[in-house]
Design a protein around this motif. Structure first.
Motif, short mmCIF file in Angstrom:
data_model
loop_
_atom_site.label_atom_id
_atom_site.label_comp_id
_atom_site.label_asym_id
_atom_site.label_seq_id
_atom_site.Cartn_x
_atom_site.Cartn_y
_atom_site.Cartn_z
N VAL A 190 2.86 -29.82 -1.10
CA VAL A 190 2.92 -28.42 -1.51
C VAL A 190 1.84 -28.07 -2.55
N ASP A 191 1.18 -29.10 -3.07
CA ASP A 191 0.21 -28.84 -4.14
C ASP A 191 -1.09 -28.22 -3.61
N VAL A 192 -1.92 -27.82 -4.52
CA VAL A 192 -3.15 -27.11 -4.14
C VAL A 192 -4.34 -27.74 -4.83
N SER A 277 -8.80 -21.57 -0.97
CA SER A 277 -8.55 -21.77 -2.40
C SER A 277 -7.06 -22.04 -2.65
N LYS A 278 -6.25 -21.85 -1.62
CA LYS A 278 -4.80 -22.02 -1.80
C LYS A 278 -4.13 -22.92 -0.75
N ASP A 279 -4.74 -23.03 0.44
CA ASP A 279 -4.02 -23.63 1.56
C ASP A 279 -4.37 -25.10 1.84
N GLY A 283 -8.89 -30.36 -1.16
CA GLY A 283 -10.25 -29.84 -1.08
C GLY A 283 -10.77 -29.62 0.33
N GLY A 284 -9.87 -29.38 1.27
CA GLY A 284 -10.32 -28.99 2.61
C GLY A 284 -10.17 -30.06 3.68
N LEU A 285 -9.73 -31.24 3.27
CA LEU A 285 -9.52 -32.29 4.29
C LEU A 285 -8.25 -32.03 5.09
N HIS A 286 -7.22 -31.61 4.36
CA HIS A 286 -5.93 -31.35 5.01
C HIS A 286 -5.32 -30.07 4.43
N LEU A 287 -4.46 -29.47 5.23
CA LEU A 287 -3.77 -28.27 4.75
C LEU A 287 -2.54 -28.70 3.95
N ASN A 288 -2.16 -27.82 3.02
CA ASN A 288 -0.88 -28.05 2.35
C ASN A 288 0.21 -27.29 3.12
#
Lengths: 352, 530
Positions: A190-192, A277-279, A283-288
């Motif tokens: 759930v983190d960002v 910036s939120k999902d 840093g863009g490797l995986h979605l939260n």
């Protein structure tokens, strides 16, 4: 007779000792690296799935089966594992089709870039959890790196014996059972951590996917056709590892030639409303979780509309099953959010 | 193919099962096939070398033996027809003919060994001399294969040839049986160097499955695996770390490295020999023991009677005695007694023979000056020890410590320290560095070096040291028990549950605490390289 009983007793004790040592020493994956426990969890799900996702982290971290169930009534499972290679995906699909008959199998195509066995640790996480069958045997034989031996898979003690000096309380606690770490194969975060300065892909000497990768893609296509299962090729929307246009073209051509659907979610980012910036949590490797639910919304729509995957909400046994998963899902969201507030990370100090 | 590899274990299992399924008369032929298959799997090219040694030695020995038998029979029948001098001349002529064949075969096979093992060493030395004279160019090194175990099977074959030549026994008449004697796979890679008279007693016999023999063999194999995997390969990491960084690991670390290496070498070599003897035993074949608790020796001479016994006796029987008894030595003895007096003069030929033996022993171990200096180091220590005999006698007449436990312990520790110091030549890359590191033990050791962190930094953990330590205690305990008879025999006499606990415990300890598999590099047995 007495001698016979003694022999039976000695053999029983010897085997029990070996089993106990194996159970104690094999990694449990109950904290830290959870991915190693995910393949095995599939066998505990008693339901028949309409959609089975097979592939690497771009599936098991980016799609939420709970969301698909809650919003579309899609009963799905992700048979995902870290750096799952295409032949591993194929044998997992083969293993799945021996047990059930889904309407759709979704395969993430990033693993096409690997043409040879890569890493023993990832092999283990993909294969150890499989139940023994010809599919597992072939999976092992195809996946082994040079340093590996088949016998180490048959007798995991030979591989994990060296863990004796790393044993901790978790190894004793989970010696005979495991907790669930995924939510029908979904690995939740759930983190960002916003995606900033995502590197461009470096030019490659050769963009052509390897023969071995194509062989297994062919086999997967044939397997699905022979079993009357729709195969959907997808590329998850994550920014890194870089997905080259040349790779994309090859998959598009392949899908066209084999009458398959190929969905590149990188092209559907606006439709999904992804906000980098939120999902994403890394840093863009995986979605939260937020990102995964956005992707699940779009994909759920496609599966329901284009592939006519039925809405099975209302089926008593499924409702009961999913209630249990949802409860765990929501508890985990709460747990991670609490930890985030308390410690600034989803992991409590004792988990590190 | 490593003894500790899955490939070898699988090979062994198949060989074992088929061996006992075959009719007894076919067993030795099958073992020959298995031995050649084993060697083929190691490297097909090796087969050419072993085949050449086998065939040349077989025929040379056979011709010598046949000539001996024919001559003896003829001589027995006709000796009355000749005068004493004529008989002597006939015998001499016959011996001369045999000697030519013998020497041709001996030189040919030792030549193969010399060329394969020592060509590049010779070139390196020539190049050093050339460069010392200022010449920038040297001779190029050659790319030669060194067949695995060539030193062992060549010495074993030559021992057979010498025995036949000396008339100890008649030559084997069957080429294939002789081929099995040379190539018997368990002992091919690291010995022991068996004698034909010993090994042939059980090698060609028919063997029926006997549970006691088989279980004893398996127990010996297991014990070998324990020593190799749990002790030797675990401490090996620290040994390598110490050797690799002499600038960092000097002083006390160099001493610790020498001690670790002493333990590693012992566990490695004796473990390998245990596996060899155990494998042979499971098939009913008796291979000569190669060790008798060498670290309990009270002096270096005794140590060499208990360490690598088959090599020691080979050098004694086939080099030391022939040289000592040669005409040259007899003349030298005479001359030196005249020139140096009886007391000193009689030692000259003994020491010269001893020098040659130790030089040869050194170079047999490896083509480098390290091994030569190591061999000569042994010679010097033994010589000093002998020269100090009068002092020891004087000392014991004054100080009454002889026979006390403390004195015995002192002697054992002294032997271990001396042998471990000499073995530093095995470890470091050249002779000057070895001397430097040995010197550093006395000049650079400090209390600050005695810290656990530095030892952990050598690549193994505190747990590893604990395992090695416990393994060493087991090793010492077994050696102590062994002094009063076979440990396996004693265990066999215990009640079944006790036997089960001991062997199953050893098995589990080896499986769990062994340094093998992913994360551990498969380590060659040290003596495989010879």
């Amino acid at each position: 007779m007495k001698k016979f009983i003694s022999i039976i007793l000695a053999v029983s004790i010897a085997i029990s000792g070996l089993v106990l040592a194996t159970k104690l020493l094999e990694p449990k994956y109950m904290s830290g690296i959870l991915e190693g426990a995910m393949i095995e969890e599939y066998y505990d799900d008693p339901t028949d799935h309409n959609v089975v996702f097979i592939g690497d982290c771009e599936l098991y971290e980016n799609i939420s089966p709970v969301y698909l169930w809650e919003n579309f009534g899609i009963n799905s499972y992700i048979r995902g594992s870290a750096q799952q290679l295409i032949w591993q995906s194929y044998y997992l699909a083969e293993d799945t089709l021996k047990r059930e008959h889904p309407d759709v199998i979704v395969f993430n195509v990033l693993s096409m870039k690997y043409n040879e066995p890569q890493n023993e640790a990832y092999n283990r996480m993909s294969i150890d959890g499989m139940k023994w069958s010809l599919s597992k045997v072939n999976n092992i034989k195809t996946s082994m790196t040079e340093e590996e031996h088949f016998i180490d898979y048959v007798f995991p003690l030979l591989r994990y014996h060296s863990r004796w000096s790393d044993l901790n309380s978790e190894d004793f606690k989970y010696i005979f059972h495991r907790d669930k770490v995924s939510f029908n194969g979904y690995y939740m975060r759930v983190d960002v951590k916003p995606a900033e300065d995502v590197p461009e892909g470096k030019p490659l000497a050769d963009y052509q996917f390897g023969d071995n990768a194509y062989t297994y893609l062919d086999k997967l296509t044939k397997l699905c056709k022979d079993n009357d299962v729709k195969l959907v090729l997808v590329k998850a929307p994550t920014l890194y590892p870089y997905w080259y246009d040349q790779w994309d073209k090859q998959i598009e051509d392949y899908a066209k030639a084999n009458d398959l659907t190929y969905i590149n979610f990188l092209n559907l980012q606006d439709e999904m409303g992804l906000d980098w910036s939120k999902d994403t949590y890394d840093g863009g490797l995986h979605l939260n979780l937020a990102g995964a639910e956005k992707m699940s919304e779009v994909f759920g729509e496609i599966l329901s509309t284009d592939f006519a995957v039925p809405d099975r909400r209302g089926e008593e046994s499924l409702e009961k099953y999913w209630d249990g998963v949802k409860t765990r899902y929501n508890t985990e969201i709460d747990r991670q959010n609490t930890n985030l507030k308390l410690y600034g990370t989803v992991h409590a100090p004792e988990e590190n | 193919m490593l003894f500790t590899s899955y490939a070898f274990l699988s090979f062994l299992l198949v060989v074992f099962i088929v061996y006992y399924l075959l009719p007894g008369r076919a067993q030795w032929s099958y073992l020959l096939l298995a031995s050649y298959a084993f060697y083929y799997m190691c490297d097909p090219r090796y087969l050419i070398f072993i085949a050449i040694t086998t065939v040349s030695t077989f025929f040379a020995a056979k011709v010598i033996s046949d000539k001996k038998v024919a001559f003896d029979a003829w001589f027995k029948e006709h000796k009355k027809e000749y005068e004493k001098e004529e008989r002597k001349a006939l015998k001499s002529k016959e011996q001369s003919a045999e000697k030519k064949i013998f020497l041709a075969c001996l030189l040919f096979n030792l030549g193969i060994l010399a060329v394969t093992k020592y060509t590049n060493f010779t070139i390196a030395n020539i190049n050093s001399i050339i460069s010392a004279f200022g010449s920038p160019s040297g001779i190029s090194f050659v790319d030669l294969i060194i067949p695995m175990g060539i030193s062992f099977y060549t010495f074993q074959s030559m021992g057979y040839l010498i025995d036949v030549y000396n008339g100890k026994f008649e030559a084997q008449k069957n080429l294939f049986k002789f081929a099995l004697f040379v190539s018997f796979f368990p002992q091919l890679v690291q010995g022991p160097i068996s004698r034909y008279a010993d090994l042939s007693q059980t090698l060609f016999e028919e063997h029926r499955f006997n549970w006691r023999t088989v279980s004893f063999g398996l127990e010996r194999i297991l014990w070998g695996f324990f020593k190799k995997l749990v002790i030797a390969d675990r401490i090996l990491v620290a040994v390598k770390a110490i050797i690799a960084s002499p600038d960092t690991y000097n002083g006390f670390y160099a001493f610790a490295g020498a001690m670790f290496y002493a333990l590693e070498l012992y566990a490695d070599f004796t473990g390998g020999i245990d596996i060899t003897i155990g494998v042979a035993e499971t098939m009913g074949i008796k291979v000569t023991e190669n060790f008798r608790r060498p670290y309990f020796s009270k002096n270096i001479k005794e140590y060499w009677n208990r360490w690598h016994i088959t090599m020691g006796t080979w050098f004694t029987d086939y080099i030391f005695y022939p040289i000592s008894a040669s005409q040259f030595m007899m003349k030298l003895s005479k001359k030196s007694r005249v020139r140096l007096g009886n007391n000193l003069g009689k030692r000259v030929p003994v020491y010269l023979s001893s020098f040659i033996v130790w030089f040869t022993t050194g170079i047999w171990h490896g083509a480098s000056w390290n091994f030569i200096v190591w061999g000569l180091g042994n010679f010097v220590v033994i010589m000093i020890s002998q020269e100090l005999e009068p002092f020891y006698r004087w000392f014991h007449s004054k100080v009454k410590v002889e026979g006390t436990f403390g004195w015995k312990l002192f002697r054992v520790v002294r032997t271990v320290l001396i042998m471990s110091s000499l073995r530093m030549f095995d470890c470091y890359r050249n002779v000057p560095l070895t001397f430097k590191m040995f010197g550093s033990i006395f000049s650079q050791s400090s209390l600050s070096q005695l810290n656990a962190e530095a030892f952990i930094g050598m690549g193994i953990t505190g747990y590893d040291y604990a395992v090695v330590f416990v393994g060493m205690l087991v090793l010492v305990a077994v050696s102590l028990i062994q002094r009063s008879g076979s440990v396996r025999g004693k265990i066999a006499a215990k009640a079944a549950p006790v036997r089960f606990i001991i062997w199953y415990g050893l098995f589990m300890a080896t499986v769990v605490f062994g340094a093998y598999g992913i994360g551990y590099s498969a380590s060659q047995f040290i003596y495989n390289q010879f």
